[in-house]
Scaffold this motif. Structure first.
Motif, PDB file in Angstrom:
ATOM      1  N   ALA A 253       0.860  -1.174   0.000  1.00  0.00           N
ATOM      2  CA  ALA A 253       0.000   0.000   0.000  1.00  0.00           C
ATOM      3  C   ALA A 253       0.902   1.231   0.000  1.00  0.00           C
ATOM      4  CB  ALA A 253      -0.916  -0.006   1.216  1.00  0.00           C
ATOM      5  N   SER A 254       0.321   2.390  -0.209  1.00  0.00           N
ATOM      6  CA  SER A 254       1.112   3.616  -0.293  1.00  0.00           C
ATOM      7  C   SER A 254       1.690   3.987   1.063  1.00  0.00           C
ATOM      8  CB  SER A 254       0.231   4.761  -0.811  1.00  0.00           C
ATOM      9  OG  SER A 254      -0.837   4.995   0.101  1.00  0.00           O
ATOM     10  N   THR A 255       2.579   4.965   1.071  1.00  0.00           N
ATOM     11  CA  THR A 255       3.193   5.422   2.315  1.00  0.00           C
ATOM     12  C   THR A 255       2.398   6.535   2.976  1.00  0.00           C
ATOM     13  OG1 THR A 255       4.594   6.970   1.072  1.00  0.00           O
ATOM     14  CG2 THR A 255       5.510   4.797   1.552  1.00  0.00           C
ATOM     15  N   THR A 256       1.288   6.941   2.373  1.00  0.00           N
ATOM     16  CA  THR A 256       0.416   7.955   2.966  1.00  0.00           C
ATOM     17  C   THR A 256      -0.936   7.335   3.285  1.00  0.00           C
ATOM     18  OG1 THR A 256       1.495   9.749   1.737  1.00  0.00           O
ATOM     19  CG2 THR A 256      -0.689  10.194   2.648  1.00  0.00           C
ATOM     20  N   TRP A 257      -1.348   7.451   4.554  1.00  0.00           N
ATOM     21  CA  TRP A 257      -2.640   6.944   5.011  1.00  0.00           C
ATOM     22  C   TRP A 257      -3.423   8.093   5.635  1.00  0.00           C
ATOM     23  CZ3 TRP A 257      -4.108   1.495   5.539  1.00  0.00           C
ATOM     24  CH2 TRP A 257      -3.196   0.626   4.931  1.00  0.00           C
ATOM     25  N   VAL A 258      -4.749   8.043   5.467  1.00  0.00           N
ATOM     26  CA  VAL A 258      -5.607   9.071   6.029  1.00  0.00           C
ATOM     27  C   VAL A 258      -6.659   8.417   6.918  1.00  0.00           C
ATOM     28  CG1 VAL A 258      -5.246  10.597   4.063  1.00  0.00           C
ATOM     29  CG2 VAL A 258      -7.207   9.033   4.070  1.00  0.00           C
ATOM     30  N   ALA A 259      -7.261   9.216   7.776  1.00  0.00           N
ATOM     31  CA  ALA A 259      -8.377   8.764   8.609  1.00  0.00           C
ATOM     32  C   ALA A 259      -9.670   9.279   7.993  1.00  0.00           C
ATOM     33  CB  ALA A 259      -8.214   9.271  10.034  1.00  0.00           C
ATOM     34  N   CYS A 260     -10.585   8.355   7.677  1.00  0.00           N
ATOM     35  CA  CYS A 260     -11.834   8.693   7.007  1.00  0.00           C
ATOM     36  C   CYS A 260     -13.010   8.601   7.982  1.00  0.00           C
ATOM     37  CB  CYS A 260     -12.084   7.755   5.829  1.00  0.00           C
ATOM     38  SG  CYS A 260     -10.813   7.829   4.548  1.00  0.00           S
ATOM     39  N   ASP A 261     -14.035   9.398   7.711  1.00  0.00           N
ATOM     40  CA  ASP A 261     -15.249   9.420   8.518  1.00  0.00           C
ATOM     41  C   ASP A 261     -16.053   8.141   8.274  1.00  0.00           C
ATOM     42  OD1 ASP A 261     -17.656   9.936   9.783  1.00  0.00           O
ATOM     43  OD2 ASP A 261     -17.732  12.031   9.141  1.00  0.00           O
ATOM     44  N   ALA A 262     -16.214   7.318   9.310  1.00  0.00           N
ATOM     45  CA  ALA A 262     -16.916   6.039   9.160  1.00  0.00           C
ATOM     46  C   ALA A 262     -18.423   6.194   9.143  1.00  0.00           C
ATOM     47  CB  ALA A 262     -16.506   5.089  10.284  1.00  0.00           C
ATOM     48  N   THR A 263     -18.920   7.405   9.378  1.00  0.00           N
ATOM     49  CA  THR A 263     -20.374   7.614   9.352  1.00  0.00           C
ATOM     50  C   THR A 263     -20.882   7.985   7.969  1.00  0.00           C
ATOM     51  OG1 THR A 263     -20.225   9.982   9.901  1.00  0.00           O
ATOM     52  CG2 THR A 263     -20.266   8.399  11.735  1.00  0.00           C
ATOM     53  N   ARG A 264     -19.967   8.213   7.025  1.00  0.00           N
ATOM     54  CA  ARG A 264     -20.372   8.671   5.689  1.00  0.00           C
ATOM     55  C   ARG A 264     -19.770   7.761   4.626  1.00  0.00           C
ATOM     56  NH1 ARG A 264     -18.310  14.616   5.293  1.00  0.00           N
ATOM     57  NH2 ARG A 264     -19.343  14.447   3.254  1.00  0.00           N
ATOM     58  N   THR A 265     -20.504   7.569   3.542  1.00  0.00           N
ATOM     59  CA  THR A 265     -20.040   6.802   2.388  1.00  0.00           C
ATOM     60  C   THR A 265     -20.229   7.647   1.144  1.00  0.00           C
ATOM     61  OG1 THR A 265     -20.590   4.683   3.404  1.00  0.00           O
ATOM     62  CG2 THR A 265     -20.341   4.716   1.012  1.00  0.00           C
ATOM     63  N   VAL A 266     -19.165   7.867   0.409  1.00  0.00           N
ATOM     64  CA  VAL A 266     -19.193   8.640  -0.831  1.00  0.00           C
ATOM     65  C   VAL A 266     -18.856   7.691  -1.966  1.00  0.00           C
ATOM     66  CG1 VAL A 266     -18.208  10.568  -2.101  1.00  0.00           C
ATOM     67  CG2 VAL A 266     -18.511  10.741   0.376  1.00  0.00           C
ATOM     68  N   LEU A 267     -19.818   7.453  -2.864  1.00  0.00           N
ATOM     69  CA  LEU A 267     -19.629   6.470  -3.935  1.00  0.00           C
ATOM     70  C   LEU A 267     -19.035   7.064  -5.207  1.00  0.00           C
ATOM     71  CD1 LEU A 267     -22.897   4.364  -3.526  1.00  0.00           C
ATOM     72  CD2 LEU A 267     -20.596   3.877  -2.641  1.00  0.00           C
ATOM     73  N   ASN A 268     -18.941   8.376  -5.279  1.00  0.00           N
ATOM     74  CA  ASN A 268     -18.392   8.984  -6.493  1.00  0.00           C
ATOM     75  C   ASN A 268     -17.174   9.852  -6.197  1.00  0.00           C
ATOM     76  OD1 ASN A 268     -19.693  10.986  -5.117  1.00  0.00           O
ATOM     77  ND2 ASN A 268     -20.798  11.829  -6.874  1.00  0.00           N
ATOM     78  N   GLY A 269     -16.486   9.538  -5.109  1.00  0.00           N
ATOM     79  CA  GLY A 269     -15.295  10.301  -4.771  1.00  0.00           C
ATOM     80  C   GLY A 269     -14.546   9.648  -3.631  1.00  0.00           C
ATOM     81  N   ASN A 270     -13.538  10.360  -3.122  1.00  0.00           N
ATOM     82  CA  ASN A 270     -12.736   9.835  -2.020  1.00  0.00           C
ATOM     83  C   ASN A 270     -13.493   9.943  -0.708  1.00  0.00           C
ATOM     84  OD1 ASN A 270     -10.581   9.190  -3.667  1.00  0.00           O
ATOM     85  ND2 ASN A 270      -9.529  11.138  -3.337  1.00  0.00           N
ATOM     86  N   CYS A 271     -13.090   9.141   0.237  1.00  0.00           N
ATOM     87  CA  CYS A 271     -13.730   9.163   1.541  1.00  0.00           C
ATOM     88  C   CYS A 271     -13.487  10.508   2.224  1.00  0.00           C
ATOM     89  CB  CYS A 271     -13.179   8.032   2.410  1.00  0.00           C
ATOM     90  SG  CYS A 271     -11.402   8.165   2.764  1.00  0.00           S
ATOM     91  N   PRO A 272     -14.465  11.025   2.961  1.00  0.00           N
ATOM     92  CA  PRO A 272     -14.283  12.286   3.684  1.00  0.00           C
ATOM     93  C   PRO A 272     -13.374  12.075   4.896  1.00  0.00           C
ATOM     94  CG  PRO A 272     -16.450  11.375   4.128  1.00  0.00           C
ATOM     95  CD  PRO A 272     -15.835  10.501   3.081  1.00  0.00           C
ATOM     96  N   GLN A 273     -12.361  12.910   5.010  1.00  0.00           N
ATOM     97  CA  GLN A 273     -11.400  12.757   6.098  1.00  0.00           C
ATOM     98  C   GLN A 273     -11.917  13.427   7.375  1.00  0.00           C
ATOM     99  OE1 GLN A 273      -7.282  13.645   5.099  1.00  0.00           O
ATOM    100  NE2 GLN A 273      -7.631  13.126   2.949  1.00  0.00           N
ATOM    101  N   VAL A 274     -11.394  12.958   8.508  1.00  0.00           N
ATOM    102  CA  VAL A 274     -11.752  13.532   9.797  1.00  0.00           C
ATOM    103  C   VAL A 274     -10.522  14.141  10.437  1.00  0.00           C
ATOM    104  CG1 VAL A 274     -13.698  11.994  10.229  1.00  0.00           C
ATOM    105  CG2 VAL A 274     -11.407  11.300  10.935  1.00  0.00           C
ATOM    106  N   THR A 275     -10.754  15.097  11.314  1.00  0.00           N
ATOM    107  CA  THR A 275      -9.663  15.714  12.057  1.00  0.00           C
ATOM    108  C   THR A 275      -9.468  14.991  13.383  1.00  0.00           C
ATOM    109  OG1 THR A 275     -11.107  17.290  13.187  1.00  0.00           O
ATOM    110  CG2 THR A 275     -10.246  17.931  11.017  1.00  0.00           C
ATOM    111  N   ALA A 276      -8.323  15.269  14.008  1.00  0.00           N
ATOM    112  CA  ALA A 276      -8.059  14.664  15.308  1.00  0.00           C
ATOM    113  C   ALA A 276      -9.084  15.109  16.341  1.00  0.00           C
ATOM    114  CB  ALA A 276      -6.644  15.030  15.757  1.00  0.00           C
ATOM    115  N   GLN A 277      -9.517  16.367  16.233  1.00  0.00           N
ATOM    116  CA  GLN A 277     -10.506  16.860  17.198  1.00  0.00           C
ATOM    117  C   GLN A 277     -11.845  16.156  17.017  1.00  0.00           C
ATOM    118  OE1 GLN A 277      -9.724  19.101  19.769  1.00  0.00           O
ATOM    119  NE2 GLN A 277     -11.667  18.214  20.457  1.00  0.00           N
ATOM    120  N   GLN A 278     -12.236  15.893  15.752  1.00  0.00           N
ATOM    121  CA  GLN A 278     -13.489  15.177  15.520  1.00  0.00           C
ATOM    122  C   GLN A 278     -13.439  13.772  16.116  1.00  0.00           C
ATOM    123  OE1 GLN A 278     -13.476  15.750  11.215  1.00  0.00           O
ATOM    124  NE2 GLN A 278     -15.397  16.915  11.344  1.00  0.00           N
TER     125      GLN A 278
END
Length: 960
Positions: A253-278
């Motif tokens: 896998a790539s060397t860059t990983w992100v944290a995505c919002d598990a409450t939302r699903t986007v079928l025509n784009g990338n997953c929405p990212q979450v902040t540390a505060q969220q």
């Protein structure tokens, strides 16, 4: 071994291997008392080549074991060693593999071979590695010696100083690894030696057009000459040509990983990212990489190495030594990738592990076939002049001048072809979409199963028809050290004080690198079609990832140089006219160091003889780092708002930093009995960050949009590509070692240690002043800094070495060695994107999304076990190494967390001495085809696995 086999079977095999090596040591325990007696005379044969007053002189593996034990015993500090009086007797294919058999040392494996070394559960950056007493450069950007550059056949001594003493001047928190070559006058005899080894790789044999064969040849010459009134002169020369291959099957896998919002699903784009505060507020998340890749690799690797030493002793009071080393290594690596380039797109049907990584999901991605030719050339040049003069019987003066330089140039030419709704002939594909559905299932094994929609045939060249990208990447690294040292030693006849040592050292290290990219996107369908048809090649390997259930085993591949020729009219367009970038580093480090040390020993007639040393060293380090950032112009919009645009030029950023550290040390040895020693050591140690971690470049990411009220609003973030203000990691260290020398072949030692660190590493946001468009603005920059927290590590080392001389012949040739290391640490390394972030101005710490890692290279458990048999002309050895999981940082710093899972390897070695001058050897490496598996950015989240396959070596050695 398939990855789906139960952990019980795997653990059982590990336990069986360890028990096999350890059993002889357990059997030996009732015989220790007998074994303390003098060794019985071995049968007459090649093993006994001469008799001296001290007993029987042995050769081969047993001679190396005896010399190593004697070296450990004779040292004042706590030391472990692998040493031989002969050239080429270090029993390993590489220096790295030799070091991992020493107590407390373990290696990180790359391309199936041992590379960087971790000591006592501490990563390479906490160790100091020297060559003939001098710091050596490398092409990786860190401070670890590239042990693969040096042929083990030309190394005579490897010493690991576990405790520090002042005359080491710098040392390291974990220890000092010292590599040594012979001095010809000390060798004392003429020796001409030639060795040839042929090797076979089953993995490479599966590559089309390759037979899996390679070779290495070594020749050395040592001699001494009487020069009459001019004294004595000695010469030692060694040369090696190594022509081999390093095949590799991998998923990554790539060397860059992100944290995505598990409450939302986007079928025509990338997953929405979450902040540390969220996340801190309770938003559930999952971790996703940028891309997923299957990679098939075949490689040709050639190294020429030349070592030399000249020693002149005009009279007994003057000794002049000149040594030099040269290594030139080149390899060509052919890569074929199948790339799911949109790893964060349309992620649905998720099953999320409690740690946050996905164990099952579906997604959609463009699929790419990427063909690459990677070429690396690395050159090492080093050497030095050492002069030792004794003006009186009590005073010794030493001067040393050295030079070390490594240059590494890596050129990667890759061509990408991507999916499209239509094939190369304009026909609608079965899926009629650029993005192909797939499913991901981690299951119970370490290897994920990726199933691509069966309507899409990944082996059909016609379906890779769009978005052709021709890319040429070049990176260049140069590391240079110029150093000088002066030492004085005065001896005394006092009842306690035996000698006084003092010295000063200066070193100037420079590190420069750049990364250049030439990228051309082709948008001509007719041209893409012609190139596609002209450059097709069959998949290059049989049985690709055959060891992994459910893996993809082939796909459509192309000749990268053919695609370059078809699209550009040349196979190499060359670099850009201006190779500068914000990733470039220009670091200069100057070190002044001085020390004073007193050595002491009580007379032998006291009830409890004591010896040791006490000293103080002072080290001043100054860093000057020049970096770049993209120059920005401020454009005013008609409505009065502004936007920022890159001017195409760069602004220079210069950051300076200086530190001074005082490092006291004390070593004491209690001679409880003639064969029983108790050692204690206390010392303060430091480890400086890697040169590549000291870059001053700044990457500016502009905010989305074109109208902003201020410059600050127009910049989304600024990240550092290094941290020149990083200070050395400091620690107080406490060591104790009990050592029982049963006889020349047998040793029991138990060592404990405790290290307290003053500060770790943590991402921070700190304000920096920038001039943008003629305006001074203050903008926060994310970078790594020293934390104020304290942490500690403690551990235990056990070593058992024994030859069963008490067994009846022929079993008295049996011997074994078992080394076990346990370590415990609470050190914290935060993920640069997903970990805690501290704001030193506000004092606020934003909680991390994922937990921190431990020390880089920290393994809780390390085992090295060897069983050997040497009798007459026969020598046999089995070597088992185990290392529990550990965090491994990326060279250059400011990267996300990467973990290497626990791994074990099993090697075999055998040799037969036909005559005193001719021997035959056989070696088998990684015979169980153990993969290397890494996770990111949390344990259990698979990032990469590598299969290298076993390798076999057959050699002949001739000595005259």
């Amino acid at each position: 071994m398939r990855h789906g086999r139960s952990q019980f079977v795997h653990s059982g095999r590990r336990a069986a291997l360890l028990a096999t090596a350890a059993l002889p040591l357990l059997l030996a325990s009732p015989a220790f008392a007998q074994d303390a007696q003098p060794d019985p005379a071995p049968p007459v044969g090649i093993q006994a080549v001469a008799a001296e007053e001290e007993g029987i002189v042995v050769t081969g593996l047993r001679e190396t074991i005896q010399t190593s034990i004697r070296t450990k015993r004779d040292q004042t500090a706590i030391v472990d060693a692998l040493s031989s009086q002969e050239i080429g007797n270090i029993p390993a294919l590489s220096v790295g593999e030799a070091i991992q058999t020493i107590a407390g040392a373990t290696t990180h494996r790359e391309k199936g071979g041992a590379s960087e070394i971790a000591l006592r559960g501490l990563g390479p950056f906490l160790s100091n590695s020297t060559f003939n007493g001098r710091d050596a450069t490398n092409g990786s950007g860190d401070r670890a010696v590239n042990f693969n550059q040096f042929p083990s056949e030309l190394i005579n001594e490897i010493m690991i100083y576990k405790s520090q003493q002042a005359d080491l001047v710098e040392g390291g928190v974990a220890g000092t690894i010292e590599l040594g070559t012979i001095r010809p006058l000390a060798f004392g005899r003429r020796r001409i030696q030639a060795e040839f080894k042929a090797n076979y790789s089953r993995q490479q044999d599966n590559v089309s057009g390759d037979d899996g064969l390679g070779w290495r040849g070594t020749i050395s010459y040592v001699d001494q000459f009487e020069l009459g009134r001019a004294g004595e002169f000695g010469i030692a020369l060694g040369f090696q040509r190594n022509d081999t291959n390093n095949p590799e099957d991998t998923f990554a896998a790539s060397t860059t990983w992100v944290a995505c919002d598990a409450t939302r699903t986007v079928l025509n784009g990338n997953c929405p990212q979450v902040t540390a505060q969220q996340v801190a507020d309770g938003t559930p998340f999952y971790l996703a990489p940028n891309a997923l890749t299957y990679r098939q690799i075949s490689e040709d690797d050639r190294r020429d190495a030349f070592f030399g030493a000249l020693q002149w002793r005009p009279d007994p009071s003057l000794d002049i030594n000149l040594d030099f080393q040269y290594s030139d290594r080149t390899f060509n690596e052919q890569r074929n990738d199948l790339n799911l380039s949109e790893g964060q797109r349309a992620i649905a049907n998720r099953v999320i592990d409690p740690a946050g990584f996905l164990t099952s999901y579906t997604g959609q991605s463009s699929i790419e076939t990427v063909s690459t030719l990677l070429t690396r050339a690395e050159e090492y040049l080093g050497g030095g002049l050492n002069v030792e003069y004794e003006p009186t019987e009590r005073l010794t003066l030493r001067a040393d001048f050295s030079y070390s330089r490594t240059r590494r140039r890596e050129t990667e030419r890759s061509a990408r072809l991507r999916t499209d709704p239509r094939d190369i002939f304009g026909n609608v594909t079965p899926i009629n979409n650029q993005r192909i559905p797939y499913s991901y299932e981690l299951g119970e094994g370490f290897a994920p199963i990726i199933t691509i929609d069966p309507r899409f045939d990944i082996s059909n060249w016609d379906l890779f028809s769009d978005d052709t990208r021709i890319r040429r990447d070049e990176n260049f690294r140069e590391n240079e050290i110029i150093a000088g040292r002066f030492d004085a030693v005065h001896s005394f006849d006092g009842p306690v004080l035996r000698s006084l040592h003092a010295g000063v050292r200066y070193a100037r290290q420079t590190y420069n690198d750049y990364d250049d990219r030439v990228e051309i996107n082709v948008e001509n369908p007719a041209q893409e079609r012609a190139a596609n048809l002209a450059c097709r090649v069959p998949f290059q390997q049989r049985d690709y990832l055959d060891a992994v259930d459910g893996a993809l085993h082939s796909w459509a591949t192309f000749d990268p140089l053919c695609l370059f020729e078809q699209h550009l009219g040349t196979t190499d367009p060359g670099p850009n006219a201006d190779v500068r970038s914000v990733a470039s580093r220009d670091v200069t480090e100057e070190v002044w160091a001085g020390y004073v040390m007193a050595s002491y020993a009580t007379d032998g007639d006291v009830p409890l003889p004591v010896s040791g040393n006490v000293g103080l060293r002072v080290v001043n380090t100054s860093v000057t780092s020049n970096g770049l950032r993209s120059a920005l112009d401020v454009v005013t919009n008609p409505d009065g708002s502004i936007r920022l645009v890159e001017s195409g030029d760069f602004d220079t950023v210069t950051i300076e930093n200086s530190t001074t550290r005082f490092l006291p040390s004390a070593n004491v040895t209690f001679h409880l009995q003639n064969d029983l020693l108790l050692r204690f050591a206390v010392y303060k140690a430091m480890s400086r960050p890697a040169p590549s971690s000291l870059g001053a470049g700044r990457t500016i990411t502009l905010a989305d949009g074109t109208d902003f009220d201020s410059i600050e609003d127009a910049i989304r973030e600024i990240r550092a590509n290094g941290s020149p203000r990083l200070e050395p990691l400091m620690s107080w260290n406490y060591d104790a070692s009990l050592e029982y020398y049963l006889n020349r072949d047998s040793l029991f030692s138990a060592a404990v240690y405790y290290k307290q660190f003053n500060g770790g590493f943590i991402p921070i946001v700190t304000d920096e002043l920038f001039n943008i468009g003629g305006q001074d603005v203050t903008i926060p920059v994310v970078q790594t800094a020293n934390s104020s927290e304290r942490s500690r590590i403690y551990g235990l080392e056990l070593t058992l070495t024994h030859r069963f001389a008490w067994l009846p012949a022929p079993f008295d040739g049996l011997g074994a060695r078992l080394v076990y290391t346990y370590a415990n640490s609470n050190f914290e390394n935060q993920d640069i994107r997903l970990g805690e972030i501290f704001n030193p101005v506000t004092g606020v710490t934003t909680p991390g999304i994922i937990p921190p890692a431990n020390l880089s290279g920290f393994s809780e458990n390390v085992v090295s076990a060897q069983a050997y048999y040497q009798k007459g002309p026969i020598s046999l050895q089995a070597v088992y190494n185990y290392r529990s999981d550990y965090y491994q940082d990326f060279v250059g710093g400011n990267n996300q967390l990467r973990y290497v899972r626990s791994n074990d390897t099993f090697d075999l070695r055998a040799s037969y001495q036909f005559t005193p001058n001719v021997s035959l050897s056989f070696e088998a490496v990684n015979i169980f085809d153990e993969p290397k598996v890494t996770d990111m950015p949390v344990p259990g989240s698979i990032r990469q696995y590598h299969y290298y396959g076993p390798r076999y070596f057959l050699g002949v050695r001739v000595r005259i």
